[in-house]
Scaffold this motif. Structure first.
Motif, mmCIF file in Angstrom:
data_model
loop_
_atom_site.group_PDB
_atom_site.id
_atom_site.type_symbol
_atom_site.label_atom_id
_atom_site.label_comp_id
_atom_site.label_asym_id
_atom_site.label_seq_id
_atom_site.Cartn_x
_atom_site.Cartn_y
_atom_site.Cartn_z
ATOM 1 N N MET A 1 0.832 -1.187 0.000
ATOM 2 C CA MET A 1 0.000 0.000 0.000
ATOM 3 C C MET A 1 0.871 1.243 0.000
ATOM 4 O O MET A 1 1.961 1.242 0.555
ATOM 5 N N ASN A 2 0.343 2.286 -0.572
ATOM 6 C CA ASN A 2 1.059 3.552 -0.601
ATOM 7 C C ASN A 2 0.499 4.491 0.468
ATOM 8 O O ASN A 2 -0.374 4.124 1.249
ATOM 9 N N HIS A 3 1.001 5.696 0.508
ATOM 10 C CA HIS A 3 0.735 6.615 1.624
ATOM 11 C C HIS A 3 -0.745 6.913 1.851
ATOM 12 O O HIS A 3 -1.200 6.908 2.994
ATOM 13 N N LEU A 4 -1.510 7.181 0.788
ATOM 14 C CA LEU A 4 -2.926 7.494 0.985
ATOM 15 C C LEU A 4 -3.653 6.309 1.610
ATOM 16 O O LEU A 4 -4.383 6.472 2.597
ATOM 17 N N ALA A 5 -3.455 5.131 1.053
ATOM 18 C CA ALA A 5 -4.150 3.953 1.588
ATOM 19 C C ALA A 5 -3.743 3.682 3.027
ATOM 20 O O ALA A 5 -4.588 3.338 3.857
ATOM 21 N N HIS A 6 -2.459 3.860 3.339
ATOM 22 C CA HIS A 6 -2.029 3.627 4.719
ATOM 23 C C HIS A 6 -2.699 4.600 5.676
ATOM 24 O O HIS A 6 -3.150 4.200 6.754
ATOM 25 N N THR A 7 -2.785 5.867 5.326
ATOM 26 C CA THR A 7 -3.439 6.826 6.226
ATOM 27 C C THR A 7 -4.935 6.543 6.315
ATOM 28 O O THR A 7 -5.540 6.697 7.371
ATOM 29 N N PHE A 8 -5.520 6.102 5.213
ATOM 30 C CA PHE A 8 -6.945 5.774 5.183
ATOM 31 C C PHE A 8 -7.260 4.584 6.094
ATOM 32 O O PHE A 8 -8.275 4.572 6.788
ATOM 33 N N GLU A 107 -2.382 17.237 9.465
ATOM 34 C CA GLU A 107 -1.783 16.405 10.510
ATOM 35 C C GLU A 107 -0.299 16.167 10.251
ATOM 36 O O GLU A 107 0.521 16.233 11.180
ATOM 37 N N LEU A 108 0.059 15.908 9.018
ATOM 38 C CA LEU A 108 1.468 15.690 8.694
ATOM 39 C C LEU A 108 2.290 16.932 8.985
ATOM 40 O O LEU A 108 3.386 16.848 9.552
ATOM 41 N N ALA A 118 14.222 12.528 6.429
ATOM 42 C CA ALA A 118 13.809 12.035 5.102
ATOM 43 C C ALA A 118 12.288 12.065 4.960
ATOM 44 O O ALA A 118 11.762 12.420 3.897
ATOM 45 N N MET A 119 11.577 11.722 6.022
ATOM 46 C CA MET A 119 10.119 11.740 5.970
ATOM 47 C C MET A 119 9.604 13.171 5.892
ATOM 48 O O MET A 119 8.632 13.446 5.176
ATOM 49 N N ILE A 120 10.235 14.091 6.597
ATOM 50 C CA ILE A 120 9.830 15.501 6.519
ATOM 51 C C ILE A 120 9.943 15.990 5.080
ATOM 52 O O ILE A 120 9.024 16.641 4.561
ATOM 53 N N ARG A 121 11.057 15.680 4.420
ATOM 54 C CA ARG A 121 11.240 16.113 3.028
ATOM 55 C C ARG A 121 10.138 15.565 2.130
ATOM 56 O O ARG A 121 9.558 16.291 1.320
ATOM 57 N N VAL A 122 9.830 14.277 2.285
ATOM 58 C CA VAL A 122 8.818 13.646 1.439
ATOM 59 C C VAL A 122 7.431 14.211 1.739
ATOM 60 O O VAL A 122 6.677 14.551 0.824
ATOM 61 N N THR A 123 7.076 14.317 3.004
ATOM 62 C CA THR A 123 5.716 14.779 3.324
ATOM 63 C C THR A 123 5.521 16.248 2.960
ATOM 64 O O THR A 123 4.419 16.634 2.567
ATOM 65 N N ARG A 124 6.565 17.043 3.047
ATOM 66 C CA ARG A 124 6.426 18.438 2.605
ATOM 67 C C ARG A 124 6.142 18.500 1.103
ATOM 68 O O ARG A 124 5.299 19.287 0.661
ATOM 69 N N ARG A 125 6.852 17.682 0.320
ATOM 70 C CA ARG A 125 6.584 17.639 -1.131
ATOM 71 C C ARG A 125 5.183 17.100 -1.394
ATOM 72 O O ARG A 125 4.472 17.577 -2.279
ATOM 73 N N MET A 126 4.798 16.091 -0.619
ATOM 74 C CA MET A 126 3.470 15.488 -0.759
ATOM 75 C C MET A 126 2.379 16.549 -0.585
ATOM 76 O O MET A 126 1.447 16.636 -1.395
ATOM 77 N N VAL A 127 2.512 17.338 0.460
ATOM 78 C CA VAL A 127 1.515 18.367 0.751
ATOM 79 C C VAL A 127 1.585 19.492 -0.280
ATOM 80 O O VAL A 127 0.561 19.919 -0.832
ATOM 81 N N GLU A 128 2.801 19.982 -0.550
ATOM 82 C CA GLU A 128 2.972 21.115 -1.468
ATOM 83 C C GLU A 128 2.424 20.798 -2.857
ATOM 84 O O GLU A 128 1.798 21.641 -3.498
ATOM 85 N N HIS A 129 2.644 19.581 -3.334
ATOM 86 C CA HIS A 129 2.227 19.216 -4.689
ATOM 87 C C HIS A 129 0.932 18.400 -4.718
ATOM 88 O O HIS A 129 0.527 17.935 -5.782
#
Length: 193
Positions: A1-8, A107-108, A118-129
């Motif tokens: 599973m990817n990030h959306l499904a995991h949070t869901f 929440e992120l 590393a997670m901060i970098r990814v989640t910031r890009r996730m939110v920004e884009h």
């Protein structure tokens, strides 16, 4: 599973949803130092991945990919499943899709102190884009998968895997629709399963 499904699928708390993504960033993490709900989210993530990797419909879906790309089929399916989840959101949730996505993004952002760099970098890009909303379009799934291919450190034929997804989309989607309700049941019952 990817990030959306995991949070869901994660237990219903901001910390557990953060932990559900942290499950992909656990290398070097002091598990004992994590707050209990975050740790619960990490463990939930790992259990969901194990269930997914062993599920007959997921295994059948992997077999739809060519031999030269099958090695990466699990990665492709993880991201594709976020697309199918968005496409069939109404089947699986009573929450409005956009509201859920923006709640997770807030929440992120608020829980960054719990995250490794590393997670901060990814989640910031996730939110920004707005990755989650972008996954509604199959073209964006292809773009995301090609970006993953660029990060693989050895020669591979992963780039362009979206072509094989398009060729097998109906069967991949049918497998997802059979698999995901079972995963939801498992996720709700964990750790009692």
């Amino acid at each position: 599973m990817n990030h959306l499904a995991h949070t869901f699928l994660a237990p219903d708390s901001a910390e557990a949803r953060v932990g559900s993504i942290l499950g992909d960033f656990t290398k070097g993490i002091d598990w004992a130092g994590l707050p209990k709900p975050v740790l619960e989210g990490v463990r939930h993530h790992l259990a969901v991945d194990t269930f997914t990797d062993q599920h007959p419909q997921v295994l059948a879906s992997k077999q739809l990919f060519s031999k030269q790309r099958r090695r990466f089929a699990g990665v492709a399916l993880d991201i594709l499943y976020d697309h199918f989840l968005l496409r069939h959101w109404h089947r699986y949730s009573e929450f409005e899709q956009t509201a859920f996505i923006h709640t997770v993004y807030r929440e992120l952002s608020a829980q960054e102190p719990l995250m490794p760099p590393a997670m901060i970098r990814v989640t910031r890009r996730m939110v920004e884009h707005d990755w989650f909303s972008a996954y509604q379009e199959l073209d964006n799934i292809g773009f995301a998968l090609d970006r993953v291919a660029e990060r693989i450190r050895f020669p591979n034929q992963f780039t362009g895997i979206i072509d094989e997804i398009r060729e097998n989309e109906r069967e991949l989607e049918a497998n997802f629709l059979e698999f995901f309700p079972e995963l939801q049941t498992f996720a709700r019952q964990y750790p009692d399963t």
